[in-house]
Design an enzyme around this catalytic site. Sequence first.
Site, PDB file in Angstrom:
ATOM      1  N   GLU A  60      36.846  47.607  32.393  1.00 39.77           N
ATOM      2  CA  GLU A  60      35.934  46.885  31.497  1.00 39.77           C
ATOM      3  C   GLU A  60      34.651  47.673  31.222  1.00 39.77           C
ATOM      4  O   GLU A  60      34.069  48.280  32.113  1.00 39.77           O
ATOM      5  CB  GLU A  60      35.574  45.517  32.101  1.00 39.77           C
ATOM      6  CG  GLU A  60      34.605  44.734  31.211  1.00 39.77           C
ATOM      7  CD  GLU A  60      34.408  43.290  31.647  1.00 39.77           C
ATOM      8  OE1 GLU A  60      35.349  42.668  32.134  1.00 39.77           O
ATOM      9  OE2 GLU A  60      33.288  42.796  31.489  1.00 39.77           O
TER      10      GLU A  60
ATOM     11  N   THR B 241      39.576  28.583  30.504  1.00 41.53           N
ATOM     12  CA  THR B 241      38.902  27.279  30.401  1.00 41.53           C
ATOM     13  C   THR B 241      39.718  26.261  29.592  1.00 41.53           C
ATOM     14  O   THR B 241      39.769  25.078  29.941  1.00 41.53           O
ATOM     15  CB  THR B 241      37.511  27.478  29.749  1.00 41.53           C
ATOM     16  OG1 THR B 241      36.797  28.461  30.504  1.00 41.53           O
ATOM     17  CG2 THR B 241      36.717  26.197  29.736  1.00 41.53           C
TER      18      THR B 241
ATOM     19  N   ASP C 147      36.739  45.395  37.303  1.00 42.15           N
ATOM     20  CA  ASP C 147      35.589  45.087  36.453  1.00 42.15           C
ATOM     21  C   ASP C 147      34.357  45.805  37.000  1.00 42.15           C
ATOM     22  O   ASP C 147      33.648  45.283  37.856  1.00 42.15           O
ATOM     23  CB  ASP C 147      35.365  43.569  36.408  1.00 42.15           C
ATOM     24  CG  ASP C 147      34.170  43.202  35.530  1.00 42.15           C
ATOM     25  OD1 ASP C 147      33.478  44.121  35.030  1.00 42.15           O
ATOM     26  OD2 ASP C 147      33.924  41.996  35.349  1.00 42.15           O
TER      27      ASP C 147
ATOM     28  N   ASP D 183      42.291  39.328  37.819  1.00 45.99           N
ATOM     29  CA  ASP D 183      41.313  39.160  36.744  1.00 45.99           C
ATOM     30  C   ASP D 183      39.906  39.458  37.281  1.00 45.99           C
ATOM     31  O   ASP D 183      39.494  38.880  38.296  1.00 45.99           O
ATOM     32  CB  ASP D 183      41.405  37.701  36.252  1.00 45.99           C
ATOM     33  CG  ASP D 183      40.605  37.461  34.979  1.00 45.99           C
ATOM     34  OD1 ASP D 183      40.395  38.414  34.215  1.00 45.99           O
ATOM     35  OD2 ASP D 183      40.218  36.291  34.767  1.00 45.99           O
ATOM     36  N   HIS D 184      39.171  40.338  36.622  1.00 44.14           N
ATOM     37  CA  HIS D 184      37.800  40.703  37.039  1.00 44.14           C
ATOM     38  C   HIS D 184      37.715  41.085  38.511  1.00 44.14           C
ATOM     39  O   HIS D 184      36.888  40.544  39.264  1.00 44.14           O
ATOM     40  CB  HIS D 184      36.816  39.563  36.736  1.00 44.14           C
ATOM     41  CG  HIS D 184      36.620  39.357  35.270  1.00 44.14           C
ATOM     42  ND1 HIS D 184      35.897  40.220  34.485  1.00 44.14           N
ATOM     43  CD2 HIS D 184      37.106  38.412  34.441  1.00 44.14           C
ATOM     44  CE1 HIS D 184      35.946  39.802  33.238  1.00 44.14           C
ATOM     45  NE2 HIS D 184      36.669  38.716  33.169  1.00 44.14           N
TER      46      HIS D 184
ATOM     47  N   ASN E 282      42.742  36.650  26.910  1.00 45.99           N
ATOM     48  CA  ASN E 282      42.652  35.853  28.135  1.00 45.99           C
ATOM     49  C   ASN E 282      42.180  34.433  27.845  1.00 45.99           C
ATOM     50  O   ASN E 282      41.152  34.241  27.176  1.00 45.99           O
ATOM     51  CB  ASN E 282      41.627  36.478  29.086  1.00 45.99           C
ATOM     52  CG  ASN E 282      42.062  37.829  29.618  1.00 45.99           C
ATOM     53  OD1 ASN E 282      43.094  38.362  29.223  1.00 45.99           O
ATOM     54  ND2 ASN E 282      41.269  38.383  30.510  1.00 45.99           N
TER      55      ASN E 282
END
Length: 287
Positions: free
Chosen positions: A135, A232, A105, A84-85, A229
């Site tokens: 992205e 949190t 990213d 992720d990222h 996604n």
Amino acid sequence: MLVTATEMLKKAVEGHYAVGQFNINNLEWTKAILTTAQENNSPVILGVSEGAGKYMTGFGTVAAMVKAMMESLNITVPVALHLDHGTYEGCYKCIKAGFSSIMFDGSHFPIDENVAKTTELVHAAHNIGLSIEAEVGSIGGEEDGVVGAGEIADPAECKRIADLGVDFLAAGIGNIHGKYPANWKGLDFGALAKIKELIGDLPLVLHGGTGIPADMIKEAISLGVAKINVNTECQLYFQDATRKYIEAGKDLEGKGYDPRKLLAPGYEGIKTIVKEKMELFGSIDKA
Ligand code: 13P
């Protein structure tokens, strides 16, 4: 066995639903998400940020844990293990570690640099059969040290990156990592529709899935979002259940201090929210 995210997201676009990416932090997170996917016959993507990878002592540890756990739990639904990222260097680390999917990213770079680096990483990923997400237009808020300004992606730039052969594309449309502020303007569906018009059936990714109202999620899916996604919200459910356990004094009763007992309510909390999201995204029984 891990799979790439390409096939499951192609099916999602065709079937007008989305597959959830849920970020993992440790064994409890991984087990909760994998078992919930299996129980609901849903494809799933396990997201690993660079910070969480480091926390779990490295991407190699993460890949080994996920693969072994899938085998011991007999997980048969499609599961992708996705960076992720990712940074440029992080992408190569995950390719080496045995991930099945990566995200580069490059949204904070000038577009030409994003294009150059994404081009190289598309080749590197596809050479060994991995899927890759890119992205355009940074996602607002902060996630594991990755801070974004929350731009609305330029549709022409999205088209440039899409044409490089990426398997799915994250485009900023006013979405934010973490909790949404009370004065949040909502998702920019006009921008999303323009992007969709230019990129066709390439699956779009909606980051910042926590706290987006159900009607906006449904509209986003109708406009080509096939991967959503969530990070949190799993943390908040884990926190809330753990807090209640301790506030009720359960950790002081008998062997309530045993970590397997102490972490159990939080584990169940993650399962609850993951199932709720799978229902909302429409991925149940789509394995
Ligand atoms: P949230 O933490 O806001 O759910 O966002 C998750 C995400 O987009 C991971 O890339």
